[in-house]
Design a protein around this motif. Structure first.
Motif, short mmCIF file in Angstrom:
data_model
loop_
_atom_site.label_atom_id
_atom_site.label_comp_id
_atom_site.label_asym_id
_atom_site.label_seq_id
_atom_site.Cartn_x
_atom_site.Cartn_y
_atom_site.Cartn_z
N SER A 6 0.82 -1.41 0.03
CA SER A 6 -0.04 -0.17 -0.21
C SER A 6 0.91 1.33 -0.19
CB SER A 6 -0.95 0.42 1.13
OG SER A 6 -0.58 0.18 2.46
N GLN A 7 1.75 0.96 0.41
CA GLN A 7 2.50 2.30 0.98
C GLN A 7 3.36 2.98 -0.63
OE1 GLN A 7 6.05 1.43 3.65
NE2 GLN A 7 4.92 0.85 5.13
N ILE A 8 3.75 1.77 -1.70
CA ILE A 8 4.27 1.97 -2.84
C ILE A 8 3.16 2.55 -4.05
CG2 ILE A 8 5.03 0.04 -4.93
CD1 ILE A 8 6.33 -1.02 -3.42
N TRP A 9 1.56 1.72 -3.35
CA TRP A 9 0.63 2.17 -4.22
C TRP A 9 -0.20 4.15 -3.78
CZ3 TRP A 9 -1.83 -2.96 -2.70
CH2 TRP A 9 -1.87 -3.61 -3.53
N SER A 10 0.78 4.22 -3.14
CA SER A 10 0.62 5.10 -2.43
C SER A 10 0.50 6.98 -3.48
CB SER A 10 0.17 5.62 -0.87
OG SER A 10 0.00 6.32 -0.56
N GLN A 11 2.32 6.37 -3.24
CA GLN A 11 3.23 7.56 -3.67
C GLN A 11 2.54 6.87 -5.19
OE1 GLN A 11 7.11 4.86 -3.11
NE2 GLN A 11 6.85 5.38 -1.11
N GLU A 12 1.93 5.75 -6.25
CA GLU A 12 1.69 5.67 -7.35
C GLU A 12 0.57 6.84 -7.50
OE1 GLU A 12 3.16 4.87 -9.90
OE2 GLU A 12 5.26 4.44 -8.51
N THR A 13 -0.59 7.42 -6.64
CA THR A 13 -1.49 7.90 -6.85
C THR A 13 -1.03 8.80 -7.23
OG1 THR A 13 -1.51 8.51 -4.64
CG2 THR A 13 -2.78 6.28 -5.15
N LYS A 14 0.09 9.45 -6.81
CA LYS A 14 0.86 11.43 -7.34
C LYS A 14 1.34 10.51 -9.16
CE LYS A 14 1.08 12.37 -2.80
NZ LYS A 14 1.20 10.88 -2.53
N ASN A 15 1.18 9.59 -9.46
CA ASN A 15 1.77 8.86 -10.91
C ASN A 15 1.57 10.45 -11.32
OD1 ASN A 15 3.16 8.21 -13.89
ND2 ASN A 15 3.64 6.61 -11.98
N ALA A 16 2.22 11.26 -13.06
CA ALA A 16 2.16 11.83 -13.59
C ALA A 16 1.04 11.09 -14.87
CB ALA A 16 3.18 12.53 -14.86
N ASP A 17 1.48 10.00 -14.82
CA ASP A 17 0.65 8.51 -16.17
C ASP A 17 -0.67 9.05 -15.52
OD1 ASP A 17 -0.22 7.08 -17.59
OD2 ASP A 17 1.60 6.02 -17.94
N LYS A 68 -3.32 6.95 -16.52
CA LYS A 68 -3.87 5.32 -15.92
C LYS A 68 -2.97 4.54 -15.35
CE LYS A 68 -3.92 1.48 -19.55
NZ LYS A 68 -3.02 0.41 -20.65
N LEU A 69 -1.27 4.77 -14.84
CA LEU A 69 -1.15 3.99 -13.07
C LEU A 69 -1.54 4.93 -12.20
CD1 LEU A 69 2.94 3.94 -15.09
CD2 LEU A 69 0.85 2.58 -14.79
N ALA A 70 -1.89 6.30 -12.30
CA ALA A 70 -2.50 7.03 -10.86
C ALA A 70 -3.13 5.99 -10.89
CB ALA A 70 -2.52 8.52 -11.15
N GLY A 71 -4.79 5.88 -11.67
CA GLY A 71 -5.93 5.41 -11.35
C GLY A 71 -6.05 4.15 -11.37
N ARG A 72 -4.97 2.75 -11.85
CA ARG A 72 -4.48 1.75 -11.31
C ARG A 72 -4.51 1.59 -9.34
NH1 ARG A 72 -1.52 -1.59 -15.77
NH2 ARG A 72 -3.20 -1.62 -17.04
N ALA A 73 -3.69 2.96 -9.64
CA ALA A 73 -2.92 2.58 -7.85
C ALA A 73 -4.14 3.43 -6.84
CB ALA A 73 -1.55 4.18 -8.00
N CYS A 74 -5.06 4.47 -7.50
CA CYS A 74 -5.97 4.43 -6.12
C CYS A 74 -7.40 3.49 -6.34
CB CYS A 74 -7.63 5.61 -6.90
SG CYS A 74 -5.85 7.51 -7.66
N TYR A 75 -7.06 2.34 -7.24
CA TYR A 75 -7.79 0.81 -7.48
C TYR A 75 -7.62 0.23 -6.56
CZ TYR A 75 -10.55 -3.03 -8.67
OH TYR A 75 -11.10 -4.16 -9.00
N ASN A 76 -6.52 0.42 -6.49
CA ASN A 76 -5.41 -0.30 -4.74
C ASN A 76 -5.65 0.27 -4.06
OD1 ASN A 76 -4.58 -2.29 -7.61
ND2 ASN A 76 -2.69 -2.33 -7.62
N MET A 77 -5.69 0.83 -3.72
CA MET A 77 -6.09 1.72 -2.82
C MET A 77 -6.81 1.10 -2.12
SD MET A 77 -2.70 2.56 -1.28
CE MET A 77 -3.56 3.84 0.15
N ALA A 78 -8.18 1.07 -3.39
CA ALA A 78 -9.48 0.94 -2.52
C ALA A 78 -9.81 -0.27 -1.85
CB ALA A 78 -10.21 1.05 -3.70
N ILE A 79 -8.57 -1.73 -2.53
CA ILE A 79 -8.75 -2.97 -2.74
C ILE A 79 -7.77 -2.80 -0.52
CG2 ILE A 79 -7.37 -4.81 -2.44
CD1 ILE A 79 -9.67 -4.27 -4.98
N ILE A 80 -6.91 -2.09 -0.66
CA ILE A 80 -6.93 -2.24 0.62
C ILE A 80 -7.18 -1.89 1.99
CG2 ILE A 80 -4.92 -0.67 1.87
CD1 ILE A 80 -3.74 -3.43 0.50
#
Length: 320
Positions: A243-254, A256-268
């Motif tokens: 979750s620490q990694i996905w949290s960082q990726e929610t701010k990704n400039a891409d 598509k990747l930020a959306g995936r990270a937000c989705y994974n944070m929902a799972i967590i």
């Protein structure tokens, strides 16, 4: 945890149980014909009905939802013949609950067993020393269908809280060189019907209890090296690290990747029991980054949120 299929109002603290499966005098002839056609007996059905009532009573007392469970010996008749009858009159329900000093009534409204018998014979040989004699192998196959029907009456509101039918199949088979030997394997049938009937009563009692199920959730593992690292952490059970990694990726400039990270944070968030947080992350994934999987997940989460409200009311009722 899923809510119980049947919600019992919190004011119901004690219940009575009645057997309403015996045919009335007006329909005994029809009921007797039905039993003959079903290859059944009064004794088997009477024993099975008692076993169902015992299973219900034992399970209700075991789960501590009620302060008192009373099994009543009342002569309540019905149509019989394997038919789920019309509901009891409310005046009768109120009288039973008043006289037994209980808040609600559980009724076994239907108990029926139907048996189908299949008999076959095929040629075989019997070894007598060095001699082989022709014989006929007798094969008996019997399937018994056990059906129970239940209702729960609330006399205060005059509402039927539940009506439900439970069916179970039991199969028996035997073989031998004469019909008596073939039928010997069917001796334990009554005991098996009794056991299944008892389990049917237990199963019905469990309709008022919340229950656990196992569910699965998909999460994103592809996108960049961080997603792959997070996947390995998740696979090893280190969800906090993932979750620490996905949290960082929610701010990704891409996006598509930020959306995936937000989705994974929902799972967590859901894993951690935070449904509100899971809903917020799913909304962000869909609204800000057009992740369509997040919209489907949002529907699941909102359904769980509604179920939790119902669970909360059922849990409070059981503790009162």
């Amino acid at each position: 945890m899923e809510p119980a299929p049947v919600s019992i109002p919190s004011n119901i603290k004690s219940v009575s149980i009645v057997n309403r499966t015996r045919a009335s005098s007006e329909t005994q002839t029809i009921d007797a014909i039905h039993k003959v056609l079903s290859l059944e007996s009064n004794d088997l059905q009477e024993t099975g009905a008692k076993a169902s009532l015992r299973g219900l009573s034992d399970e209700l007392m075991k789960n501590n939802r009620f302060t008192e469970v009373k099994s009543l010996n009342r002569e309540l008749k019905t149509f019989g013949a394997g038919i789920f009858p019309m509901a009891l009159q409310w005046d009768s329900v109120e009288k039973i609950c008043r006289e037994s000093n209980t808040d609600a009534l559980f009724a076994l409204e239907l108990f029926d067993t139907e048996t189908k018998l299949n008999y076959t014979a095929s040629p075989t040989q019997v070894n007598l020393g060095t001699v082989k004699l022709p014989a006929v192998d007798q094969q008996v196959n019997m399937t018994t269908f056990v059906k129970t029907g239940w209702r729960i009456y609330d006399p205060t509101t005059r509402i039927i809280l539940d009506e439900f039918i439970i069916g179970r199949d039991i199969s028996f088979s035997g073989s031998g060189i004469n019909p008596m030997v073939a039928a010997s394997a069917l001796v334990g049938r009554k005991e098996a019907v009794t056991e299944v009937s008892n389990k049917a009563g237990e199963a019905y009692a469990n309709r008022i209890l919340p229950y656990w199920i196992r569910v699965s959730r998909d999460y994103f593992v592809a996108g960049n090296e961080n997603f792959k690292t997070a996947q390995r952490k998740a696979q090893s059970g280190n969800w906090d690290g993932a979750s620490q990694i996905w949290s960082q990726e929610t701010k990704n400039a891409d996006g598509k990747l930020a959306g995936r990270a937000c989705y994974n944070m929902a799972i967590i968030s859901e894993i951690n029991g935070d449904l509100d947080g899971a809903i917020q992350w799913s909304q962000k994934s869909y609204e800000d980054y057009k992740n369509r999987l997040a919209l489907n997940y949002l529907t699941i989460l909102r359904c769980r949120q509604r179920q939790n409200e119902l669970l909360k009311s059922q849990t409070v009722a059981s503790k009162d």
